[in-house]
Scaffold this motif. Structure first.
Motif, PDB file in Angstrom:
ATOM      1  N   CYS A  54      -4.237   7.984   8.057  1.00 60.54           N
ATOM      2  CA  CYS A  54      -3.218   7.782   6.898  1.00 60.54           C
ATOM      3  C   CYS A  54      -3.566   8.745   6.001  1.00 60.54           C
ATOM      4  O   CYS A  54      -2.906   8.814   5.031  1.00 60.54           O
ATOM      5  CB  CYS A  54      -3.376   6.360   6.423  1.00 60.54           C
TER       6      CYS A  54
ATOM      7  N   ASP B 148       2.145   1.810   3.361  1.00 62.29           N
ATOM      8  CA  ASP B 148       3.450   1.060   3.760  1.00 62.29           C
ATOM      9  C   ASP B 148       4.589   1.584   3.105  1.00 62.29           C
ATOM     10  O   ASP B 148       5.848   1.582   3.821  1.00 62.29           O
ATOM     11  CB  ASP B 148       3.100  -0.294   3.791  1.00 62.29           C
TER      12      ASP B 148
ATOM     13  N   LYS C 259      -0.842   4.615  10.737  1.00 66.11           N
ATOM     14  CA  LYS C 259      -1.538   3.568  10.590  1.00 66.11           C
ATOM     15  C   LYS C 259      -2.501   3.284  11.556  1.00 66.11           C
ATOM     16  O   LYS C 259      -2.182   3.002  12.709  1.00 66.11           O
ATOM     17  CB  LYS C 259      -0.612   2.353  10.144  1.00 66.11           C
TER      18      LYS C 259
ATOM     19  N   ASP D 284      -6.288   0.800   9.109  1.00 64.33           N
ATOM     20  CA  ASP D 284      -5.808   0.235   8.101  1.00 64.33           C
ATOM     21  C   ASP D 284      -7.305  -0.199   7.115  1.00 64.33           C
ATOM     22  O   ASP D 284      -6.796  -1.392   6.320  1.00 64.33           O
ATOM     23  CB  ASP D 284      -5.048  -1.071   8.325  1.00 64.33           C
TER      24      ASP D 284
ATOM     25  N   CYS E  28      -3.944   4.050   2.977  1.00 63.82           N
ATOM     26  CA  CYS E  28      -3.915   2.599   3.308  1.00 63.82           C
ATOM     27  C   CYS E  28      -4.786   1.920   2.255  1.00 63.82           C
ATOM     28  O   CYS E  28      -4.939   0.716   2.364  1.00 63.82           O
ATOM     29  CB  CYS E  28      -4.553   2.295   5.042  1.00 63.82           C
TER      30      CYS E  28
ATOM     31  N   THR F  97       0.978  -1.314   0.041  1.00 60.39           N
ATOM     32  CA  THR F  97       0.018   0.012  -0.019  1.00 60.39           C
ATOM     33  C   THR F  97       0.879   1.204  -0.051  1.00 60.39           C
ATOM     34  O   THR F  97       1.938   1.302   0.329  1.00 60.39           O
ATOM     35  CB  THR F  97      -0.955  -0.118   1.329  1.00 60.39           C
TER      36      THR F  97
END
Length: 224
Positions: free
Chosen positions: A102, A79, A92, A95, A114, A76
């Motif tokens: 996020c 990430d 985060k 999620d 996310c 993602t």
């Protein structure tokens, strides 16, 4: 009288009736069998093999700097920012796209990082909380949040601020919301408009009143 067409008298009928308890037992056993042995597994007789991850090159322009990455296509954007670029200001939370912690700006529009794959944003211009301002030169929205105590634990704050900046741009661009009454006229900078547009950002500490005050003050400063 002829019995032609009828069952013989000595034929014994079968009892297919089930008690409610027996029916529940049979249904539970069938469901358990289907869960343990899915149709595909029974047919093939071998477990499915997970293919290896596919790694692709990715170029992102993050906070004004070009970043070259090699990422798993399943990564993602959240990430990639946190784990690959160590930009941990973007948080985060759930999620699942429900809390807004996020939130980042991608090509000027706010999104939940996310819920989108990094590889979908090749060559995109991304702004995170780290790119809005610095401790020595705060963005007006960051300064307003500090002045009005628009955060307590601070976990949602980066997403709140990024979303707030985008909200002001949306109103300035004339984009209506669900509470905009006149769709042919530019939306007004009202408390209801701000609340509606910020409803996707959750503050579990409950600093909503202070956040609203911060956005209203920042809107005045940016407009002037």
């Amino acid at each position: 009288m002829s019995n032609q067409g009828e069952y013989p008298e000595d034929d014994q009928s079968h009892d297919f009736s089930l008690s409610r308890r027996d029916l529940i037992k049979v249904s539970a056993a069938a469901a358990a069998t289907a869960a343990v042995y899915p149709c595909g597994a029974l047919a093939e007789g071998e477990p499915a093999v997970t293919p290896p991850p596919e790694i692709l090159p990715l170029t992102l322009r993050v906070n004004g700097k070009s970043q070259q990455l090699e990422v798993d296509t399943r990564t993602t954007l959240l990430d990639a920012l946190r784990e690959n670029l160590q930009l941990t200001g973007t948080k985060k939370g759930c999620d699942h796209g429900q809390c807004g912690a996020c939130t980042v700006l991608v090509d000027g529009r706010r999104i939940n990082a996310c819920l989108t794959l990094a590889i979908m944003h090749q060559d995109a211009e991304i702004t995170t909380i780290e790119g809005l301002g610095t401790p020595d030169h705060l963005h007006p929205m960051q300064a307003a949040f500090i002045k009005h105590d628009g955060f307590q634990c601070g976990y949602c704050t980066s997403g709140q601020i990024c979303s707030s900046v985008a909200v002001l741009k949306e109103i300035e661009a004339g984009i209506p919301s669900h509470v905009t009454l006149d769709l042919v006229s530019p939306p007004e900078m009202t408390a209801d408009e701000i609340r509606e547009r910020m409803s996707g950002n959750i503050c579990r500490c409950g600093a909503y009143a202070n956040i609203l005050d911060a956005i209203e003050e920042a809107a005045g400063e940016l407009k002037s």
